[in-house]
Design a protein around this motif. Structure first.
Motif, PDB file in Angstrom:
ATOM      1  N   SER A 207       0.792  -1.351   0.163  1.00  0.00           N
ATOM      2  CA  SER A 207       0.161  -0.061  -0.046  1.00  0.00           C
ATOM      3  C   SER A 207       0.977   1.243  -0.077  1.00  0.00           C
ATOM      4  N   TYR A 212      -0.101   1.011   7.903  1.00  0.00           N
ATOM      5  CA  TYR A 212      -1.117   0.257   7.315  1.00  0.00           C
ATOM      6  C   TYR A 212      -1.093  -1.133   7.286  1.00  0.00           C
ATOM      7  N   GLU A 213       0.166  -1.416   6.662  1.00  0.00           N
ATOM      8  CA  GLU A 213       0.474  -2.902   6.104  1.00  0.00           C
ATOM      9  C   GLU A 213       0.554  -3.787   7.635  1.00  0.00           C
ATOM     10  N   LYS A 215      -0.623  -3.051  10.506  1.00  0.00           N
ATOM     11  CA  LYS A 215      -1.826  -2.900  11.374  1.00  0.00           C
ATOM     12  C   LYS A 215      -2.747  -4.201  10.679  1.00  0.00           C
ATOM     13  N   SER A 216      -2.579  -4.165   9.599  1.00  0.00           N
ATOM     14  CA  SER A 216      -3.495  -5.113   8.914  1.00  0.00           C
ATOM     15  C   SER A 216      -2.952  -6.695   9.332  1.00  0.00           C
ATOM     16  N   THR A 220      -5.048  -9.605  10.988  1.00  0.00           N
ATOM     17  CA  THR A 220      -5.325 -10.910  10.514  1.00  0.00           C
ATOM     18  C   THR A 220      -4.666 -11.926  11.269  1.00  0.00           C
TER      19      THR A 220
END
Ligand SMILES: Nc1ncnc2c1ncn2[C@@H]1O[C@H](COP(=O)(O)OP(=O)(O)OP(=O)(O)O)[C@@H](O)[C@H]1O
Ligand SMILES: [Mg+2]
Length: 287
Positions: A207, A212-213, A215-216, A220
């Motif tokens: 991204s 962001y990466e 956190k995601s 998951t």
């Protein structure tokens, strides 16, 4: 005060192996290769594991070297996978001393004292005895008391592919997550499991933002840490086989904490407080 993006650049570069570390690793590797080669019939040996794939964090520990034994000359080991580990240990103890060598799950570890600073104190090498079997290798597993199948070449190819698809940021991100795991007392075990999970979870394209990466990934991983994660080469035992119920609970707790920490950091940054997310991995000291 540095921005989040600057903090990540700093974090990323701190995880890159230094030239001196690589030189030490290369020197020790040669020494161990020679010693093992003088005592066993070795067909081939090569660097493998996370060091070989460039997903190793620093300070440098546990550099894996595969020793492919000659099937004819060393055939006594084919029926006794634990004997090969104990003979490797005996052989290495003669050179490095009994207290410096130990049998691990699939390798014999050798600790070698280097410099004097805290972080450069010890470099360890894991010598992995192996046999080539058709198109894969078998390595001894001290927990399963058997040979397990593996193919480090496939692992390396998959990591390279994932990195390419992720704009060259997959390996740096794996290293960041592995460093977080180390500082949290290794709730995710073994660290290869992080790499295996990242093959599925860090979904391309990148991204552009580490926050962001991460956190995601952590969200998951929180949901999926209890799943069975198989060897990506489809050969060995499940990589997640050490994650029992209690380890899963601890890992979930740590994954939830880091998720909240990221949310808080993002909020603070929005409010103008550029809290360095680098503290995710190094709350108290630089490395
Ligand atoms: N369950 C498994 N099945 C097949 N191969 C495995 C399995 N677990 C590990 N391996 C292979 O053995 C290598 C060495 O294992 P190790 O536990 O040292 O992991 P690593 O990726 O080198 O991580 P670390 O940075 O902790 O050393 C792995 O990189 C992988 O190629
Ligand atoms: Mg390793």
């Amino acid at each position: 005060m540095i921005t989040t993006s600057e903090a990540f650049k700093k974090f990323k570069s701190r995880l890159e192996l230094r030239e001196a570390e690589q030189k030490d690793a290369s020197r020790l590797q040669k020494e161990i290769r020679e010693h093992i080669g003088n005592n066993f019939s070795i067909k081939n040996d090569f660097l493998t594991g996370s060091y070989g794939r460039h997903t190793k964090t620093r300070p440098l520990k546990d550099v894996d070297i595969f020793f492919v034994l000659d099937k004819e000359k060393e055939k006594k080991y084919l029926t006794d996978p634990l004997l090969v580990l104990s003979d490797f240990k005996k052989c290495l103890a003669k050179k490095y001393g009994e207290s410096k060598v130990s049998i691990g799950r699939r390798s014999v570890g050798i600790d070698i004292a280097l410099g004097t600073t805290e972080e450069d104190k010890v470099l360890s090498i894991d010598a992995v005895p192996a046999f080539e079997v058709s198109n894969y290798y078998q390595i001894s597993d001290n927990v399963l008391c058997d040979w397990i199948k593996t193919d480090p070449q496939i692992h390396a190819e998959k990591a390279t592919e994932a990195n390419k698809a992720f704009d060259g940021e997959w390996k740096p991100m794996v290293k960041m997550i592995k460093k977080w795991n180390e500082t949290q007392g290794k709730p995710i075990k073994p660290s290869f499991l992080i790499e295996v999970m990242a093959m599925q979870i860090l979904y391309p394209p990148f991204s552009g933002g580490y926050v962001y990466e991460l956190k995601s990934f952590f969200a998951t991983a929180f949901d999926r840490i209890g799943e069975t994660w198989n060897d990506p080469a489809g050969l060995g035992s499940p990589v997640s086989d050490q994650m029992d119920a209690s380890k899963i609970t601890t890992a979930r707790q740590k994954l939830s904490e880091v998720g909240k920490f990221i949310d808080q950091a993002v909020l603070l940054e929005k409010q103008g407080n550029q809290l360095s997310l680098i503290h995710i991995s190094e709350p108290t000291r630089p490395y």
